[in-house]
Motif scaffolding. Structure first.
Motif, PDB file in Angstrom:
ATOM      1  N   LEU A   1       0.824  -1.208   0.000  1.00  0.00           N
ATOM      2  CA  LEU A   1       0.000   0.000   0.000  1.00  0.00           C
ATOM      3  C   LEU A   1       0.859   1.260   0.000  1.00  0.00           C
ATOM      4  N   GLY A   2       1.901   1.238   0.832  1.00  0.00           N
ATOM      5  CA  GLY A   2       2.695   2.451   1.024  1.00  0.00           C
ATOM      6  C   GLY A   2       3.767   2.686  -0.008  1.00  0.00           C
TER       7      GLY A   2
ATOM      8  N   SER B   1       2.376   4.529  -3.064  1.00  0.00           N
ATOM      9  CA  SER B   1       1.378   5.578  -2.836  1.00  0.00           C
ATOM     10  C   SER B   1       1.838   6.890  -3.457  1.00  0.00           C
TER      11      SER B   1
ATOM     12  N   LEU C   1      -4.135  -0.592  -3.328  1.00  0.00           N
ATOM     13  CA  LEU C   1      -3.820   0.843  -3.349  1.00  0.00           C
ATOM     14  C   LEU C   1      -4.689   1.640  -4.315  1.00  0.00           C
TER      15      LEU C   1
ATOM     16  N   ALA D   1      -7.215   4.673  -3.365  1.00  0.00           N
ATOM     17  CA  ALA D   1      -6.977   6.010  -3.931  1.00  0.00           C
ATOM     18  C   ALA D   1      -8.165   6.487  -4.770  1.00  0.00           C
TER      19      ALA D   1
ATOM     20  N   TRP E   1      -4.838  13.900  -1.020  1.00  0.00           N
ATOM     21  CA  TRP E   1      -3.631  13.216  -0.555  1.00  0.00           C
ATOM     22  C   TRP E   1      -3.632  12.963   0.945  1.00  0.00           C
TER      23      TRP E   1
ATOM     24  N   LEU F   1      -5.819   9.901   1.720  1.00  0.00           N
ATOM     25  CA  LEU F   1      -5.143   8.695   1.255  1.00  0.00           C
ATOM     26  C   LEU F   1      -4.041   8.275   2.225  1.00  0.00           C
TER      27      LEU F   1
ATOM     28  N   ILE G   1      -3.721   4.823   4.526  1.00  0.00           N
ATOM     29  CA  ILE G   1      -2.564   3.934   4.403  1.00  0.00           C
ATOM     30  C   ILE G   1      -1.903   3.697   5.756  1.00  0.00           C
TER      31      ILE G   1
END
Length: 537
Positions: free
Chosen positions: A34-35, A38, A245, A249, A255, A258, A262
């Motif tokens: 996920l990260g 991103s 992800l 998103a 941002w 999101l 995360i």
């Protein structure tokens, strides 16, 4: 003394204890997926142009105040300039019509002194629109990703030493906390400078918990289960997070929301402290035999098998079977011609694969009109890549596999520039093919590198190669900026690196189906038989 696998064979390979460890550690990798990418959405650049203040301008002048430029053969509004507002205001007040009464090319231009206006067709906000990372500050956009990858580089270098000293489990959970806390703090960044400092530590936490979790699993699990965990388990956990992800998103278009989404999953891993044990192997290496036995006995109880009275009989924390007289370091990788040649070639391959993997992954938002679909396709391509890697490791020669992967990836990237604009789907398919084979090659190189070096140099060699690969990932965001000069230049560079690396691999020895070398002499002997064209000193 029996080795660890033999001493714990009574547990079996796939009891309830191993199942819990396997699935929990794989699940712990999901937030990394996920990260890691991103930044594809956090730093995407919305369409923008100079902000036009609320002025008494006619609609004709309001439409014409932004100059038209030709970019990659297409006419579009300038992103970084406008016609001088005071001049346009006077012309509008006098009733002149742009293009008829006034030749626009004769008007003086100025920068976006009042800021920028950003399109909200796709995103409500990104880091770019929040901190105006455009025009003269556009370099900050790719550097944001590079700051995260610099954290990866430092984490790759330090995390192994930390876990060797303090234990796999404490470092694993501490770095999950680091990743979660710094990801959460990024939401409240007052400036871009603060944000990149936070994302650096976020990247450090991400790679550190990935590495420590990977090591923890490979040390607890045994036999075929360990192979599946190391070759597919953690990789698929990452791929699942990566596929989730774009879905997250899609629903969270600004941002900050999101980043918040995360960071929150990290909190869910706090209870795992009571389910994931410390590595008994590490405890044994520290002479903590009683603690190691306690963990194994608890595992036996969970698996409903009976443990022997003494599990680790006559254990010594300092086994001298592995040539203790040899104290080798990084310098040993370049001392002799044969080892130096292998190291240089492997570093080239690792660098090429890493810059290709991250370059193609970060480029997903520009592949398709819908960046969410592109990102999902890029993530989905990793699933067959990891599965095919497992098959390649089991059935095919290493050298042949790597050469085929590099050539296929390089050719597919070269062909993208030949695809006409009317067949954009074909261009996307070729890029996804390149992403698939490069992902496969990256996973394959972990095993190939380990098989080429002797026991006394194996960890050092892997560490050096991974560090070089992180340099490639740090450069990837800036490589993508070259498309501003020529749209297909990044693909040409990546394709060239892949093809050159493929030819370099011809000079590596084959390791498939052969015993691992234990000494430098065994490694050199293998190379002298397979690479007679390389002279040794």
């Amino acid at each position: 003394m029996k080795d660890y696998d033999e001493s714990t064979a009574f547990l079996g390979q796939w009891g309830r204890f191993q199942q819990v460890v396997f699935f929990l550690l794989c699940a712990s990798i999901v937030p990394n997926g996920l990260g890691a990418f991103s930044v594809v959405f956090l730093t995407d650049i919305p369409r923008h142009h100079c902000l036009i203040p609320e002025e008494n301008l006619t609609q004709d002048w309001r439409d014409a105040i932004i100059p038209i430029e030709v970019v990659n053969g297409k006419r579009e509004q300038s992103r970084c300039s406008r016609y001088r507002l005071d001049v346009v205001r006077n012309l509008s007040a006098q009733g002149f019509i742009p293009g008829r009464d006034v030749n626009l090319t004769d008007l003086e231009q100025e920068g976006c002194v009042d800021g920028w206006s950003y399109s909200k067709d796709i995103y409500q906000s990104t880091l770019v629109s929040e901190f105006d990372l455009v025009c003269s500050d556009q370099w900050k956009q790719p550097f944001t990703s590079t700051a995260c990858f610099l954290g990866y580089l430092v984490g790759s270098f330090i995390s192994g030493q930390l876990s060797d000293r303090f234990g796999r489990k404490p470092v694993f959970f501490t770095t999950i906390a680091v990743q979660t806390i710094f990801s959460f703090c990024q939401v409240f960044s007052p400036s871009w400078t603060v944000f990149i400092i936070l994302i650096f530590f976020n990247g450090f936490g991400q790679i550190s918990n990935y590495v420590s979790g990977y090591v923890l699993g490979t040390e607890i699990l045994t036999g075929d289960v360990r192979v599946i965990f190391s070759s597919m388990g953690v990789c698929l956990g990452f791929a699942i997070g990566y596929m989730i992800l774009p879905l997250v998103a899609f629903f969270l278009r600004d941002w900050k929301s999101l980043l918040l989404a995360i960071s929150l999953p990290g909190v869910l891993y706090i209870p795992l402290w009571w389910f994931i044990p410390e590595s008994p192997r590490w405890l044994l290496s520290q002479g903590r035999v009683e603690e190691a036995e306690a963990i194994v006995r608890k595992a036996a109880k969970t698996n409903r098998v009976e443990a022997p009275m003494v599990i680790f009989k006559d254990y010594s924390a300092h086994d001298d079977d592995m040539h203790p007289q040899e104290h080798l370091n990084v310098i040993s990788l370049v001392k002799t011609q044969s080892v130096r040649s292998t190291t240089v070639i492997l570093c080239l391959v690792w660098f090429s694969l890493s810059i290709g993997y991250y370059g193609l992954s970060l480029n997903t938002s520009r592949l398709h009109a819908n960046p969410y679909i592109s990102c999902f396709l890029s993530a989905a391509a990793e699933v067959p890549a990891y599965m095919s890697c497992w098959l390649a490791l089991k059935y095919f020669p290493r050298r042949l596999s790597v050469i085929f992967i590099l050539l296929l990836g390089g050719v597919s990237l070269f062909l993208i520039q030949l695809v006409p604009e009317t067949l954009s789907e074909l261009a996307v398919a070729l890029e996804m093919l390149g992403k698939l084979v490069i992902t496969n090659g990256t996973a394959l190189m972990y095993a190939y590198t380990a098989e080429l070096y002797p026991t006394v140099l194996r960890n050092t060699a892997e560490g050096v190669c991974i560090t070089v690969s992180r340099i490639g990932s740090c450069l990837a965001p800036f490589l993508l900026q070259l498309r501003e000069s020529f749209e297909y230049l990044p693909y040409i560079i990546l394709g060239t690196l892949a093809v050159v690396s493929a030819f370099a691999v011809l000079f590596l020895p084959e390791s498939f189906g052969k015993p691992l070398p234990q000494t430098i002499q065994q490694m050199q002997k293998r190379e002298s038989m397979k690479c007679p064209c390389i002279t040794r000193k």
